[in-house]
Design an enzyme around this catalytic site. Structure first.
Site, PDB file in Angstrom:
ATOM      1  N   LYS A  53      16.222 -19.746  -8.485  1.00  7.60           N
ATOM      2  CA  LYS A  53      15.529 -18.585  -9.068  1.00  7.60           C
ATOM      3  C   LYS A  53      15.166 -18.858 -10.529  1.00  7.60           C
ATOM      4  O   LYS A  53      14.051 -18.576 -10.971  1.00  7.60           O
ATOM      5  CB  LYS A  53      16.416 -17.330  -8.962  1.00  7.60           C
ATOM      6  CG  LYS A  53      16.579 -16.825  -7.533  1.00  7.60           C
ATOM      7  CD  LYS A  53      17.615 -15.699  -7.416  1.00  7.60           C
ATOM      8  CE  LYS A  53      17.828 -15.325  -5.959  1.00  7.60           C
ATOM      9  NZ  LYS A  53      18.873 -14.296  -5.753  1.00  7.60           N
ATOM     10  N   GLN A  97      23.486 -11.638  -9.223  1.00  5.56           N
ATOM     11  CA  GLN A  97      23.629 -12.296  -7.919  1.00  5.56           C
ATOM     12  C   GLN A  97      24.829 -11.724  -7.170  1.00  5.56           C
ATOM     13  O   GLN A  97      25.918 -11.573  -7.711  1.00  5.56           O
ATOM     14  CB  GLN A  97      23.788 -13.821  -8.122  1.00  5.56           C
ATOM     15  CG  GLN A  97      23.849 -14.632  -6.841  1.00  5.56           C
ATOM     16  CD  GLN A  97      22.541 -14.645  -6.052  1.00  5.56           C
ATOM     17  OE1 GLN A  97      21.476 -14.347  -6.577  1.00  5.56           O
ATOM     18  NE2 GLN A  97      22.614 -15.002  -4.788  1.00  5.56           N
ATOM     19  N   ASP A 120      15.605  -6.545  -7.990  1.00  2.00           N
ATOM     20  CA  ASP A 120      16.160  -6.690  -6.643  1.00  2.00           C
ATOM     21  C   ASP A 120      15.861  -5.459  -5.784  1.00  2.00           C
ATOM     22  O   ASP A 120      16.099  -5.485  -4.577  1.00  2.00           O
ATOM     23  CB  ASP A 120      17.691  -6.817  -6.743  1.00  2.00           C
ATOM     24  CG  ASP A 120      18.189  -8.185  -6.353  1.00  2.00           C
ATOM     25  OD1 ASP A 120      17.466  -8.906  -5.661  1.00  2.00           O
ATOM     26  OD2 ASP A 120      19.321  -8.509  -6.751  1.00  2.00           O
TER      27      ASP A 120
HETATM   28  N1  GUN Z   1      22.623 -12.677  -2.600  1.00  2.00           N
HETATM   29  C1  GUN Z   1      21.964 -13.043  -1.467  1.00  2.00           C
HETATM   30  N2  GUN Z   1      20.720 -12.544  -1.474  1.00  2.00           N
HETATM   31  C2  GUN Z   1      20.581 -11.846  -2.628  1.00  2.00           C
HETATM   32  C3  GUN Z   1      19.503 -11.117  -3.209  1.00  2.00           C
HETATM   33  O1  GUN Z   1      18.419 -10.979  -2.652  1.00  2.00           O
HETATM   34  N3  GUN Z   1      19.768 -10.561  -4.416  1.00  2.00           N
HETATM   35  C4  GUN Z   1      20.967 -10.681  -5.029  1.00  2.00           C
HETATM   36  N4  GUN Z   1      21.131 -10.090  -6.202  1.00  2.00           N
HETATM   37  N5  GUN Z   1      21.980 -11.354  -4.526  1.00  2.00           N
HETATM   38  C5  GUN Z   1      21.779 -11.935  -3.327  1.00  2.00           C
END
Ligand code: GUN
Length: 299
Positions: A53, A97, A120
């Site tokens: 990311k 995350q 998100d």
């Molecule tokens: N962990 C797995 N997928 C995601 C996501 O789309 N966003 C976040 N913040 N954590 C994750």
């Protein structure tokens, strides 16, 4: 002929659109889109995702800041970091995350992110906007937003008369996916581990979206001939055929057999996965435009 969706290619075209949106924002408003990604602890899979990311954010021309915190960070310390980022006008998007280490109240952290910076799409304000059909002013969770790009490619924007089945009911995916399909006028069924006769429910789907978290559970006889099958699962399984101790990634759909029945199907890896990151970049560009008082291009 079955069409196998190339998620990497679709994601690359979203990324190109994000790059030009970011460049025009900088040119027009002197604003560089800023994304802050927070990771707590040392789960290797989470670090791999977060690294990808952060790299993609830099490639898009964003100001990207990664905060890597030790596993023994306290709730108060993490909450204080979110507050600082909420108040930092150079940060337009904040991503924490998940999963956080067990001692955290994750929901309290997520809900403390300002909704306009919640790239998100997990804040109740954004979830509520989606649930009430407001797709214009909120931020939509990245994986369902990415899966909808595939649905639109296959069926267009109007899903009137089509049956969509989402298997899985999580806040991160199943619920927002169902809302997006409903907003596009599909007839939507949300099934889950406690549903009776999952295969029969799935066989009714013109659009079948699997987010169960069980490797290759969706078999060919669950799929309606000619259906669009979107596989959101990412499961690592043993692959002794590749050598001792080796593993491989598979989805929730038994790809080989289902691809003989479906008209359109997404692979794992290389399907929905790359779209999640692309839509996170799109959400960051949208958030930055809005915070600069400008209209964002659609992605
Ligand atoms: N962990 C797995 N997928 C995601 C996501 O789309 N966003 C976040 N913040 N954590 C994750």
């Amino acid at each position: 002929m079955t069409r196998i969706v190339d998620g990497r290619q679709v994601a690359a075209s979203v990324i190109e659109a994000v790059k030009s949106a970011a460049a025009s924002l900088e040119r027009l408003a002197g604003v560089k889109a800023g994304l802050a990604v927070i990771i707590v602890g040392d789960d290797p899979a989470s670090h791999a995702y977060v690294g990808a990311k952060s790299r993609m954010a830099r490639e898009c021309g964003f100001a990207s800041v990664q905060h890597t915190l030790p596993a023994d960070t306290t709730q108060e310390q993490l909450a204080a970091l979110v507050t600082t980022l909420n108040e930092d006008s150079a940060v337009h998007g904040i991503l924490v995350q998940l999963p956080l280490p067990k001692h955290f109240d994750s929901d309290a952290i997520i809900q403390s992110i300002r909704p306009e910076k919640d790239v998100d799409g997990l804040h109740v304000v954004n979830a509520g906007k989606l649930a009430t059909g407001d797709l214009q002013t909120g931020l939509v969770s990245c994986t369902p937003a990415g899966a909808m790009v595939f649905v639109r490619e296959a069926h267009g924007r109007d899903l009137s008369g089509l049956n969509a089945v989402v298997v899985g009911r999580s806040n991160l995916f199943g619920k927002p996916m169902a809302q997006l399909l409903l907003s596009a006028h599909a007839t939507v069924t949300v099934a889950h581990s406690r549903s009776r006769d999952l295969p029969a429910i799935c066989r009714n789907a013109d659009i079948l979206v699997a987010a169960v978290g069980r490797p290759e559970i969706v078999k060919a006889d669950w799929v309606k001939p000619g259906a669009t099958v979107i596989d959101v699962g990412i499961n690592r399984i043993a692959a002794p055929e590749r050598g001792e101790g080796r593993t491989r990634l598979v989805g929730d759909v038994a790809f080989e057999e289902c691809s003989r029945v479906a008209a359109v199907i997404t692979p794992v890896p290389g399907g929905v996965g790359p779209m999640t990151i692309a839509m996170l970049m799109a959400n960051t560009a949208i958030a930055a435009h809005r915070q600069a008082g400008l209209r964002s291009p659609p992605f």
